[in-house]
Design an enzyme around this catalytic site. Structure first.
Site, short mmCIF file in Angstrom:
data_model
loop_
_atom_site.label_atom_id
_atom_site.label_comp_id
_atom_site.label_asym_id
_atom_site.label_seq_id
_atom_site.Cartn_x
_atom_site.Cartn_y
_atom_site.Cartn_z
N GLN A 166 1.41 -0.88 8.60
CA GLN A 166 0.41 -1.73 9.25
C GLN A 166 -0.24 -2.63 8.20
OE1 GLN A 166 -3.23 0.30 10.18
NE2 GLN A 166 -3.50 -0.80 12.10
N SER B 111 -5.70 -4.62 6.75
CA SER B 111 -6.80 -4.74 5.78
C SER B 111 -6.42 -5.63 4.61
CB SER B 111 -7.20 -3.37 5.26
OG SER B 111 -7.75 -2.58 6.28
N SER C 190 -0.49 2.32 4.17
CA SER C 190 0.29 3.57 4.16
C SER C 190 1.74 3.27 4.51
CB SER C 190 -0.28 4.55 5.18
OG SER C 190 -1.62 4.85 4.91
N GLU D 25 -4.52 3.44 17.28
CA GLU D 25 -4.58 4.05 15.95
C GLU D 25 -5.62 5.15 15.90
OE1 GLU D 25 -5.12 2.70 11.29
OE2 GLU D 25 -6.12 1.53 12.86
N GLU E 56 -18.69 3.98 9.45
CA GLU E 56 -19.80 3.08 9.77
C GLU E 56 -19.44 2.13 10.91
OE1 GLU E 56 -20.28 4.80 5.86
OE2 GLU E 56 -18.64 3.69 6.77
#
Length: 399
Positions: free
Chosen positions: A118, A121, A153, A236, A369
């Protein structure tokens, strides 16, 4: 869809499993050949369409199929190894991919022939995915992509990636994104290891330099990447936090085992904490079962964020408690080495590894968060936080 496919029930699915087992004896059939046959029989994802590994059957009947194959000693597709493909890529491809992409990608994804990663980020866009800067520019042959992704990952073993890019910097950040599938073996893709606190490099950073993507590998409309990505992210969080577990499965089982094996280390205070966490882990497990029942009749919603948040919190507290139970023995960590593992192995490693690796649980798959914000706004209905950048073009945002 035929009438018989509409009326499939548990007994009909058991009969289909029996037919596959009769034609492909697990004891003598090659593992990959067996998995391909299972997929072609529609018994991979029973709720998927006919021809794509499914039978348009109710999703809750998947457990019937899985149990029948397991009882017969049939091989599985090693779902932990290909979790990103199964839990994130597949539902997104099914919803937004062209028929050609579905036919090309879903079968080897499910059988494990092709591993997925994926590419979301970035160094400057972790918790705020919509701030991403990886650019995709269109030309006559498709798209040219340049940028950097991080915390990826399985990138070192992946053949394919799901990728979100910036295609229009002149509109607000949520509206200028486009979603693709990327061949990780093509020119212009460089994978570099990121060594973690465990000593391993399970994660990676990925550099894209003039990587070309055909427009046929786009999922969703140009500029609609944020909407497509929401499907991936919701799946996910369910994949991370909503996996089926037996009682005392996973981390809580290892800590309970340590407690039983080392009676000389027990104290009343540690016992009280273990009982409290055991109860929380059991409540979390039962809530996961309820969530999977809800998924059987619809798509994942924001409730998956709550499951992922609970998973991270309980796992970290259990790992810390196990170290306290073990006292000075917990300081042993004999496996400090630069390895490139395919899987995260929480239960087959020592307590020191579990403690260090659990620190990542509150980051991966959405930080705790951010998940609390999602729960507050989309589950509890609380007012959203003020966002001053909603209507500002991405190129004008401070970075």
């Amino acid at each position: 869809m035929t009438t018989s496919e509409k009326s499939l029930d548990a007994e009909a699915l058991r009969a289909r499993v029996a037919d596959v087992l009769a034609a492909h004896d697990p004891a003598t059939t090659d593992r990959l050949a067996f998995l391909r046959a299972r997929f072609d029989a529609g018994l991979a994802w029973v709720h998927f369409p006919v021809g794509l590994g499914g039978l348009d059957a109710p999703r809750e009947l998947q457990s019937v199929v899985d149990a029948e194959f397991a009882a017969a000693g049939a091989p599985d597709n090693n779902p932990r190894r290909i979790g990103i493909g199964l839990g994130m890529a597949a539902p997104t491809i099914l919803k937004f991919g062209s028929e050609e992409l579905k036919q090309r990608l879903l079968r080897p994804l499910w059988t494990g022939e092709e591993v997925w990663c994926q590419l979301f980020s970035e160094p400057g866009a972790g918790s705020d995915l919509a701030a991403l800067a990886t650019r995709a520019v269109r030309d006559e042959d498709g798209w040219i992509v340049n940028g950097q992704k991080v915390w990826t990952s399985s990138a070192h073993t992946a053949q394919w990636a799901i990728l979100v890019t910036r295609t229009d910097p002149d509109v607000p950040k949520h509206r200028g994104m486009t979603y693709f599938v990327l061949d990780m073996t093509q020119p212009g893709v460089e994978v570099r290891p990121l060594r973690q606190i465990t000593g391993e490099a399970e994660f990676n950073e990925v550099f894209l330099t003039d990587a070309r993507i055909p427009d046929a590998q786009r999922l969703g409309e140009v500029g609609a990447g944020w909407q497509v990505a929401q499907t991936t992210l919701m799946n996910e969080r369910v994949a991370i936090g909503g996996n089926a577990q037996p009682r005392e499965g996973g981390m809580v089982g290892k800590v309970a085992e340590t407690w039983r094996d080392r009676p000389e280390l027990r104290t009343p205070e540690l016992r009280d904490r273990l009982v409290k966490l055991w109860a929380e882990a059991e409540a979390f497990r039962l809530a996961g079962s309820r969530l999977r029942q809800q998924l059987a009749v619809g798509q994942p919603g924001p409730e998956g964020s709550g499951m992922k948040l609970a998973f991270a919190t309980v796992a970290q507290q259990l790992a810390a408690l196990e170290l306290e139970i073990l006292d000075e023995d917990a300081l042993r960590y004999d496996e400090w080495s630069m390895r490139r593992p395919e899987l995260v192995d929480f239960t087959g490693r020592d307590a020191g590894y579990r403690y260090l690796r659990s620190k990542g649980n509150s980051i991966e798959g959405g930080t705790s968060e951010v998940l609390r914000n999602i729960i507050a706004e989309r589950v509890l209905g609380l007012p959203s936080e003020p966002r001053t950048d909603k209507d500002v073009a991405w190129k004008d945002l401070p970075r």
